[in-house]
Design a protein around this motif. Structure first.
Motif, PDB file in Angstrom:
ATOM      1  N   LEU A   1      60.467-127.877 -58.410  1.00 35.89           N
ATOM      2  CA  LEU A   1      61.311-128.363 -59.491  1.00 35.89           C
ATOM      3  C   LEU A   1      62.498-129.057 -58.840  1.00 35.89           C
ATOM      4  CD1 LEU A   1      61.271-125.198 -61.787  1.00 35.89           C
ATOM      5  CD2 LEU A   1      60.017-127.319 -62.137  1.00 35.89           C
ATOM      6  N   ARG A   2      62.851-130.217 -59.368  1.00 36.42           N
ATOM      7  CA  ARG A   2      63.901-131.017 -58.733  1.00 36.42           C
ATOM      8  C   ARG A   2      64.856-131.560 -59.797  1.00 36.42           C
ATOM      9  NH1 ARG A   2      63.503-134.102 -53.850  1.00 36.42           N
ATOM     10  NH2 ARG A   2      61.331-133.493 -53.795  1.00 36.42           N
ATOM     11  N   LEU A   3      66.144-131.561 -59.453  1.00 39.92           N
ATOM     12  CA  LEU A   3      67.162-132.184 -60.274  1.00 39.92           C
ATOM     13  C   LEU A   3      68.227-132.734 -59.341  1.00 39.92           C
ATOM     14  CD1 LEU A   3      68.259-132.718 -63.177  1.00 39.92           C
ATOM     15  CD2 LEU A   3      69.562-130.613 -62.917  1.00 39.92           C
ATOM     16  N   ARG A   4      68.364-134.052 -59.326  1.00 42.24           N
ATOM     17  CA  ARG A   4      69.272-134.743 -58.400  1.00 42.24           C
ATOM     18  C   ARG A   4      69.054-134.221 -56.974  1.00 42.24           C
ATOM     19  NH1 ARG A   4      73.025-133.389 -62.540  1.00 42.24           N
ATOM     20  NH2 ARG A   4      74.351-132.290 -61.082  1.00 42.24           N
ATOM     21  N   ASN A   5      70.068-133.621 -56.364  1.00 42.66           N
ATOM     22  CA  ASN A   5      69.964-133.153 -54.969  1.00 42.66           C
ATOM     23  C   ASN A   5      69.531-131.698 -54.858  1.00 42.66           C
ATOM     24  OD1 ASN A   5      70.845-135.647 -53.999  1.00 42.66           O
ATOM     25  ND2 ASN A   5      72.982-135.053 -54.264  1.00 42.66           N
ATOM     26  N   LEU A   6      69.113-131.108 -55.978  1.00 42.44           N
ATOM     27  CA  LEU A   6      68.705-129.706 -55.995  1.00 42.44           C
ATOM     28  C   LEU A   6      67.179-129.632 -56.038  1.00 42.44           C
ATOM     29  CD1 LEU A   6      70.323-126.888 -57.963  1.00 42.44           C
ATOM     30  CD2 LEU A   6      67.862-127.160 -58.085  1.00 42.44           C
ATOM     31  N   LEU A   7      66.611-128.839 -55.167  1.00 41.63           N
ATOM     32  CA  LEU A   7      65.161-128.676 -55.111  1.00 41.63           C
ATOM     33  C   LEU A   7      64.843-127.189 -55.095  1.00 41.63           C
ATOM     34  CD1 LEU A   7      62.597-130.655 -53.287  1.00 41.63           C
ATOM     35  CD2 LEU A   7      62.738-128.282 -52.621  1.00 41.63           C
ATOM     36  N   LEU A   8      63.967-126.759 -55.994  1.00 39.52           N
ATOM     37  CA  LEU A   8      63.536-125.371 -56.063  1.00 39.52           C
ATOM     38  C   LEU A   8      62.055-125.334 -55.729  1.00 39.52           C
ATOM     39  CD1 LEU A   8      64.458-122.658 -58.538  1.00 39.52           C
ATOM     40  CD2 LEU A   8      62.042-123.225 -58.319  1.00 39.52           C
ATOM     41  N   CYS A   9      61.709-124.588 -54.693  1.00 41.86           N
ATOM     42  CA  CYS A   9      60.322-124.455 -54.245  1.00 41.86           C
ATOM     43  C   CYS A   9      59.795-123.109 -54.730  1.00 41.86           C
ATOM     44  CB  CYS A   9      60.268-124.556 -52.723  1.00 41.86           C
ATOM     45  SG  CYS A   9      58.624-124.309 -52.052  1.00 41.86           S
TER      46      CYS A   9
ATOM     47  N   VAL B   1      69.914-127.542 -51.647  1.00 45.01           N
ATOM     48  CA  VAL B   1      70.828-128.541 -52.192  1.00 45.01           C
ATOM     49  C   VAL B   1      71.220-129.427 -51.025  1.00 45.01           C
ATOM     50  CG1 VAL B   1      73.048-128.970 -53.300  1.00 45.01           C
ATOM     51  CG2 VAL B   1      71.678-127.001 -53.999  1.00 45.01           C
ATOM     52  N   ASN B   2      71.040-130.721 -51.188  1.00 47.14           N
ATOM     53  CA  ASN B   2      71.300-131.675 -50.101  1.00 47.14           C
ATOM     54  C   ASN B   2      70.553-131.291 -48.822  1.00 47.14           C
ATOM     55  OD1 ASN B   2      72.992-133.222 -51.721  1.00 47.14           O
ATOM     56  ND2 ASN B   2      74.782-132.037 -51.147  1.00 47.14           N
ATOM     57  N   GLY B   3      69.349-130.729 -48.982  1.00 49.10           N
ATOM     58  CA  GLY B   3      68.530-130.373 -47.834  1.00 49.10           C
ATOM     59  C   GLY B   3      68.864-129.057 -47.176  1.00 49.10           C
ATOM     60  N   GLN B   4      69.886-128.352 -47.666  1.00 51.15           N
ATOM     61  CA  GLN B   4      70.277-127.065 -47.084  1.00 51.15           C
ATOM     62  C   GLN B   4      69.865-125.929 -48.014  1.00 51.15           C
ATOM     63  OE1 GLN B   4      74.347-126.730 -45.772  1.00 51.15           O
ATOM     64  NE2 GLN B   4      74.496-128.928 -45.452  1.00 51.15           N
ATOM     65  N   GLU B   5      69.278-124.886 -47.428  1.00 56.41           N
ATOM     66  CA  GLU B   5      68.901-123.726 -48.228  1.00 56.41           C
ATOM     67  C   GLU B   5      70.169-123.018 -48.687  1.00 56.41           C
ATOM     68  OE1 GLU B   5      66.024-119.787 -48.024  1.00 56.41           O
ATOM     69  OE2 GLU B   5      65.981-121.217 -46.390  1.00 56.41           O
ATOM     70  N   VAL B   6      70.222-122.659 -49.975  1.00 59.68           N
ATOM     71  CA  VAL B   6      71.462-122.101 -50.496  1.00 59.68           C
ATOM     72  C   VAL B   6      71.455-120.614 -50.811  1.00 59.68           C
ATOM     73  CG1 VAL B   6      72.492-124.234 -51.312  1.00 59.68           C
ATOM     74  CG2 VAL B   6      70.963-123.010 -52.801  1.00 59.68           C
ATOM     75  N   PHE B   7      70.383-120.051 -51.329  1.00 56.56           N
ATOM     76  CA  PHE B   7      70.347-118.606 -51.608  1.00 56.56           C
ATOM     77  C   PHE B   7      68.922-118.163 -51.848  1.00 56.56           C
ATOM     78  CE2 PHE B   7      71.167-120.656 -55.697  1.00 56.56           C
ATOM     79  CZ  PHE B   7      70.132-120.173 -56.456  1.00 56.56           C
TER      80      PHE B   7
ATOM     81  N   LYS C   1      78.600-120.933 -57.166  1.00 61.17           N
ATOM     82  CA  LYS C   1      79.347-120.778 -55.916  1.00 61.17           C
ATOM     83  C   LYS C   1      78.474-121.154 -54.716  1.00 61.17           C
ATOM     84  CE  LYS C   1      82.674-117.464 -54.312  1.00 61.17           C
ATOM     85  NZ  LYS C   1      83.111-116.070 -54.379  1.00 61.17           N
ATOM     86  N   ALA C   2      77.219-120.715 -54.726  1.00 58.34           N
ATOM     87  CA  ALA C   2      76.302-121.029 -53.622  1.00 58.34           C
ATOM     88  C   ALA C   2      76.055-122.536 -53.532  1.00 58.34           C
ATOM     89  CB  ALA C   2      74.979-120.282 -53.810  1.00 58.34           C
ATOM     90  N   ILE C   3      75.886-123.177 -54.670  1.00 56.62           N
ATOM     91  CA  ILE C   3      75.670-124.631 -54.689  1.00 56.62           C
ATOM     92  C   ILE C   3      76.923-125.360 -54.220  1.00 56.62           C
ATOM     93  CG2 ILE C   3      75.283-126.624 -56.206  1.00 56.62           C
ATOM     94  CD1 ILE C   3      73.358-124.786 -57.827  1.00 56.62           C
ATOM     95  N   ALA C   4      78.083-124.897 -54.673  1.00 55.46           N
ATOM     96  CA  ALA C   4      79.354-125.546 -54.322  1.00 55.46           C
ATOM     97  C   ALA C   4      79.645-125.486 -52.822  1.00 55.46           C
ATOM     98  CB  ALA C   4      80.497-124.911 -55.099  1.00 55.46           C
ATOM     99  N   LYS C   5      79.121-124.475 -52.140  1.00 59.47           N
ATOM    100  CA  LYS C   5      79.343-124.365 -50.687  1.00 59.47           C
ATOM    101  C   LYS C   5      78.761-125.553 -49.937  1.00 59.47           C
ATOM    102  CE  LYS C   5      79.730-119.403 -49.973  1.00 59.47           C
ATOM    103  NZ  LYS C   5      79.099-118.222 -49.368  1.00 59.47           N
ATOM    104  N   VAL C   6      77.627-126.055 -50.394  1.00 50.70           N
ATOM    105  CA  VAL C   6      76.981-127.176 -49.706  1.00 50.70           C
ATOM    106  C   VAL C   6      77.137-128.502 -50.436  1.00 50.70           C
ATOM    107  CG1 VAL C   6      75.296-125.758 -48.481  1.00 50.70           C
ATOM    108  CG2 VAL C   6      74.707-126.682 -50.700  1.00 50.70           C
ATOM    109  N   SER C   7      77.551-128.446 -51.688  1.00 50.23           N
ATOM    110  CA  SER C   7      77.697-129.674 -52.465  1.00 50.23           C
ATOM    111  C   SER C   7      78.909-129.563 -53.397  1.00 50.23           C
ATOM    112  CB  SER C   7      76.424-129.922 -53.265  1.00 50.23           C
ATOM    113  OG  SER C   7      76.440-131.191 -53.846  1.00 50.23           O
ATOM    114  N   PRO C   8      80.119-129.544 -52.809  1.00 52.39           N
ATOM    115  CA  PRO C   8      81.328-129.399 -53.631  1.00 52.39           C
ATOM    116  C   PRO C   8      81.428-130.503 -54.680  1.00 52.39           C
ATOM    117  CG  PRO C   8      81.855-129.373 -51.271  1.00 52.39           C
ATOM    118  CD  PRO C   8      80.413-129.758 -51.406  1.00 52.39           C
TER     119      PRO C   8
END
Length: 109
Positions: A12-20, A28-34, A86-93
């Motif tokens: 599932l994808r939305l803009r720079n967010l990808l859920l596998c 988010v932006n290619g970095q695993e967030v949580f 918060k997890a998303i904001a760490k890599v994509s403020p």
């Protein structure tokens, strides 16, 4: 962009967010967030219903797979959404994905 294993179905994808879904990973932006079980389930539910407002009760019953709602269901979902943000904001403020619809629930857009 993300995990090479996640390029098949179940993404599932939305803009720079990808859920596998297959590997239960969120990028988010290619970095695993949580990888919290319930946070993943909530995000998957919101992404699967992109643009649709879901009540905290709907989110709880579908993400937690429990049909008897605890008294503090609003606080449980509010807390989990806050952690996801918060997890998303760490890599994509500055990138907002989950929107609070006052007095009703949450949606992703």
């Amino acid at each position: 962009e993300s995990c090479a294993k996640c390029k098949s179905a179940g993404v599932l994808r939305l803009r720079n967010l990808l859920l596998c879904e297959s590997y239960r990973k969120v990028f988010v932006n290619g970095q695993e967030v949580f990888s919290s079980y319930h946070q993943f389930a909530i995000l998957k539910l919101l992404l699967s219903n992109a643009g649709r407002v879901l009540t905290p009760e709907e989110i709880y019953t579908q993400a937690y797979k429990e049909y008897v709602l605890p008294e503090n269901v609003l606080n449980i979902i509010r807390s989990q959404v806050k952690r996801i943000r918060k997890a998303i904001a760490k890599v994509s403020p500055g990138d907002e994905y989950i929107v609070t619809v006052r007095k009703f629930g949450y949606k992703i857009e």
